[in-house]
Design a protein around this motif. Structure first.
Motif, PDB file in Angstrom:
ATOM      1  N   HIS A  76      41.426  32.145  37.451  1.00  0.00           N
ATOM      2  CA  HIS A  76      41.783  33.397  36.737  1.00  0.00           C
ATOM      3  C   HIS A  76      43.117  33.754  36.845  1.00  0.00           C
ATOM      4  O   HIS A  76      43.818  33.948  38.054  1.00  0.00           O
ATOM      5  CB  HIS A  76      40.902  34.565  37.347  1.00  0.00           C
ATOM      6  CG  HIS A  76      39.499  34.819  37.361  1.00  0.00           C
ATOM      7  ND1 HIS A  76      38.923  35.211  36.285  1.00  0.00           N
ATOM      8  CD2 HIS A  76      38.318  33.859  37.973  1.00  0.00           C
ATOM      9  CE1 HIS A  76      37.448  34.845  36.218  1.00  0.00           C
ATOM     10  NE2 HIS A  76      37.465  34.238  37.598  1.00  0.00           N
ATOM     11  N   GLU A  77      43.916  33.745  35.763  1.00  0.00           N
ATOM     12  CA  GLU A  77      45.459  33.835  35.763  1.00  0.00           C
ATOM     13  C   GLU A  77      45.509  35.332  35.418  1.00  0.00           C
ATOM     14  O   GLU A  77      44.873  36.083  35.047  1.00  0.00           O
ATOM     15  CB  GLU A  77      45.857  33.203  34.372  1.00  0.00           C
ATOM     16  CG  GLU A  77      47.444  33.462  34.364  1.00  0.00           C
ATOM     17  CD  GLU A  77      48.110  33.137  35.485  1.00  0.00           C
ATOM     18  OE1 GLU A  77      49.452  33.910  35.723  1.00  0.00           O
ATOM     19  OE2 GLU A  77      47.993  32.171  36.023  1.00  0.00           O
ATOM     20  N   THR A  78      46.514  35.985  36.180  1.00  0.00           N
ATOM     21  CA  THR A  78      46.664  37.448  36.452  1.00  0.00           C
ATOM     22  C   THR A  78      47.387  37.961  34.908  1.00  0.00           C
ATOM     23  O   THR A  78      47.031  39.172  34.565  1.00  0.00           O
ATOM     24  CB  THR A  78      47.557  37.851  37.421  1.00  0.00           C
ATOM     25  OG1 THR A  78      49.011  37.091  37.490  1.00  0.00           O
ATOM     26  CG2 THR A  78      46.923  37.279  38.950  1.00  0.00           C
ATOM     27  N   GLY A  79      48.371  37.120  34.658  1.00  0.00           N
ATOM     28  CA  GLY A  79      48.958  37.665  33.206  1.00  0.00           C
ATOM     29  C   GLY A  79      49.650  38.937  33.769  1.00  0.00           C
ATOM     30  O   GLY A  79      50.544  39.129  34.750  1.00  0.00           O
ATOM     31  N   THR A  80      49.330  40.154  32.938  1.00  0.00           N
ATOM     32  CA  THR A  80      50.131  41.385  33.171  1.00  0.00           C
ATOM     33  C   THR A  80      49.354  42.177  34.429  1.00  0.00           C
ATOM     34  O   THR A  80      49.758  43.267  34.505  1.00  0.00           O
ATOM     35  CB  THR A  80      50.343  41.940  31.987  1.00  0.00           C
ATOM     36  OG1 THR A  80      49.224  42.372  31.329  1.00  0.00           O
ATOM     37  CG2 THR A  80      50.962  41.166  30.979  1.00  0.00           C
ATOM     38  N   ARG A  81      48.257  41.792  34.569  1.00  0.00           N
ATOM     39  CA  ARG A  81      47.275  42.601  35.712  1.00  0.00           C
ATOM     40  C   ARG A  81      47.895  42.182  37.003  1.00  0.00           C
ATOM     41  O   ARG A  81      48.429  41.450  37.353  1.00  0.00           O
ATOM     42  CB  ARG A  81      45.834  42.248  35.356  1.00  0.00           C
ATOM     43  CG  ARG A  81      45.412  42.538  34.038  1.00  0.00           C
ATOM     44  CD  ARG A  81      43.829  41.994  33.848  1.00  0.00           C
ATOM     45  NE  ARG A  81      44.101  40.470  33.709  1.00  0.00           N
ATOM     46  CZ  ARG A  81      43.076  39.607  33.572  1.00  0.00           C
ATOM     47  NH1 ARG A  81      41.926  40.138  33.857  1.00  0.00           N
ATOM     48  NH2 ARG A  81      43.317  38.355  33.661  1.00  0.00           N
TER      49      ARG A  81
ATOM     50  N   ARG B 230      49.013  33.261  39.753  1.00  0.00           N
ATOM     51  CA  ARG B 230      49.919  34.096  38.972  1.00  0.00           C
ATOM     52  C   ARG B 230      50.992  33.063  38.616  1.00  0.00           C
ATOM     53  O   ARG B 230      51.554  32.622  39.432  1.00  0.00           O
ATOM     54  CB  ARG B 230      50.729  35.261  39.986  1.00  0.00           C
ATOM     55  CG  ARG B 230      51.781  35.875  39.347  1.00  0.00           C
ATOM     56  CD  ARG B 230      52.588  36.750  40.430  1.00  0.00           C
ATOM     57  NE  ARG B 230      51.831  37.883  40.979  1.00  0.00           N
ATOM     58  CZ  ARG B 230      52.044  38.721  41.702  1.00  0.00           C
ATOM     59  NH1 ARG B 230      53.000  38.130  42.717  1.00  0.00           N
ATOM     60  NH2 ARG B 230      51.356  39.611  42.346  1.00  0.00           N
ATOM     61  N   GLN B 231      50.988  32.937  37.243  1.00  0.00           N
ATOM     62  CA  GLN B 231      51.946  32.021  36.564  1.00  0.00           C
ATOM     63  C   GLN B 231      51.694  30.811  37.019  1.00  0.00           C
ATOM     64  O   GLN B 231      52.438  29.770  37.334  1.00  0.00           O
ATOM     65  CB  GLN B 231      53.429  32.367  36.605  1.00  0.00           C
ATOM     66  CG  GLN B 231      53.884  33.562  36.131  1.00  0.00           C
ATOM     67  CD  GLN B 231      55.267  33.855  36.480  1.00  0.00           C
ATOM     68  OE1 GLN B 231      55.993  33.251  37.229  1.00  0.00           O
ATOM     69  NE2 GLN B 231      55.807  35.057  35.508  1.00  0.00           N
TER      70      GLN B 231
END
Length: 447
Positions: free
Chosen positions: A82-87, A120-121
């Motif tokens: 699961h990539e965080t993106g903006t979260r 994250r990234q």
């Protein structure tokens, strides 16, 4: 299956179809410098290390008979990323954990472990693990997370794994284990023949439970318990356990009290870091008499040791024994008082300096009492108390049949427990004096 696995199986088969409430969830932060391949390698090593994480529980009996444990020698484990993106990582971890935990495990066909990695990234920041309770108990969570952290940071520092469940099952089939089991059965049978029926009888009698829930968050309770423990030279957990039993005796006006303790049974070096379902019930039996609170704690400690030394047995055979003995007494059993300390090897904070009565009064004013959002039935329990924290504050949750505590309720019991600990610290009052003081407290008008 081992005795611990059987104990959990008996609870799982009682739950409604599709219930996932007993699934366990754990998380582990990933330190900087580790990439996704490092994390996947650590997860693979973790699964290989603990047989419980790659065991299936197929049922040969299509009518729902007891399964067997089958250790799977090889296979694949899917890992969600699961990539965080903006979260925020915390929000993504909560979402990932819910997806893993909220579906029941098909324990006969599906490995009892689900894994997700939060990135994250593209850089892993957290590993989420969901496990079937049939495979692991609460104590296992800390062991599994400790091992995963070590595998991520310094795998060479990890020693040999503890005893595995199949080895435990072989021991439980031995004559040595049989002797231990027979001693446990003798202890339980003797207690059940003599205990007041209030600690055994099912109030539901085939009807609905009338459960109420309450949770206390109290610095005063924790501080008093830790001070009592320091004064008596025992653990804070033992003080709290004894105080709960004492207050139950005062509530029910009985001087022979019983509590079912949920115990991890990791008593030997080879099982200290056992990963698997290992919990069993111990029967704490305490007799209240005319003595100081310090004297009460002394014999409560001895009673606890007697309980812990008689808590390893086949749980199905134990319940059959209890049912036979209670039937001889004309009691419809299955209404027990449970105590479950789920701090999982989290030591209590030091006692700290001695506080004066006015300082305790100030702490009492800070106590929070809330009604937790629970709607699950606690099988075979008229009273079920969980200990979540015993550090700078005590956090306890109580589920109780309202009929059992009448005219008081779960919230009253928790506040009375807090009062009892502070009162015992100030006065060293034992059961009889505390009974008199509690009667005055209950009669006192509001305000």
């Amino acid at each position: 299956m081992t005795w611990g696995q059987t104990a959990i199986w008996e609870v799982l088969r009682w739950l409604p179809p599709g219930d996932a409430s007993l699934n366990l969830l754990a998380g582990c932060e990933v330190e900087p410098g580790r990439d996704l391949d490092d994390v996947l390698a650590a997860v693979r090593a973790l699964v290989e290390r603990h047989d419980a994480l790659h065991t299936l529980f197929p049922q040969d009996d299509p009518d729902g008979g007891k399964p067997v444990q089958v250790v799977v020698p090889s296979g694949d484990l899917e890992v969600a990323v699961h990539e965080t993106g903006t979260r925020s990582p915390a929000n993504v971890a909560a979402y990932a954990g819910a997806r893993l935990r909220d579906a029941p495990f098909d324990v006969g066909r599906e490995l009892p472990l689900r894994v997700a990695v939060v990135t994250r990234q593209g850089v892993p920041v957290r590993v989420i693990l969901a496990m079937s309770h049939l495979a692991v108990d609460g104590w296992s969570l800390k062991i599994v997370c400790d091992d995963l952290r070590t595998l991520l940071s310094a795998p060479a520092a990890l020693g040999l794994p503890a005893e595995q469940p199949l080895v435990r099952a072989a021991y439980e089939a031995s004559e040595r284990a049989g002797q231990r089991e027979r001693r446990a059965f003798d202890y339980w049978a003797g207690a059940v023949r003599e205990l007041p029926r209030v600690w055994l009888e099912d109030l539901r009698q085939g009807g609905e439970a009338r459960q109420g829930w309450s949770e206390i968050r109290s610095r005063a309770l924790s501080r008093a318990v830790r001070a009592l423990a320091a004064r008596a030279g025992v653990t804070p957990g033992m003080v709290l356990q004894a105080a709960v039993a004492l207050l139950l005796g005062l509530y029910k006006d009985e001087d022979d009290v019983a509590l079912r303790l949920i115990v991890s049974t990791r008593f030997k070096p080879e099982t200290r870091r056992f990963v698997g379902a290992f919990n069993q019930n111990a029967l704490l039996r305490l007799r209240l008499r005319h003595e100081s609170f310090s004297g009460f704690l002394s014999h409560a400690g001895r009673a606890a040791l007697a309980a812990y030394s008689t808590c390893e047995y086949d749980p199905v055979r134990l319940e059959e024994l209890v049912a036979r003995v209670t039937a001889e007494r004309g009691i419809g059993a299955d209404g027990y008082c449970f105590y479950n300390d789920i701090r999982f090897d989290a030591p209590a904070a030091p006692a700290g300096r001695h506080l004066s009565p006015p300082e305790y009064d100030a702490l009492l004013d800070e106590t929070e009492l809330v009604e937790p959002p629970h709607d699950t039935d606690q099988k075979g329990a008229t009273f079920f108390l969980y200990v979540h924290e015993l550090s700078e504050r005590a956090v306890l949750t109580l589920c109780a049949d309202r009929r059992f505590l009448e005219p008081r309720g779960p919230a009253d019991f928790l506040l009375d427990l807090e009062w009892l600990a502070v009162e015992a610290l100030h006065t060293d009052a034992g059961p009889l004096r505390l009974a008199e003081a509690l009667a005055r407290r209950v009669r006192r008008p509001p305000g």
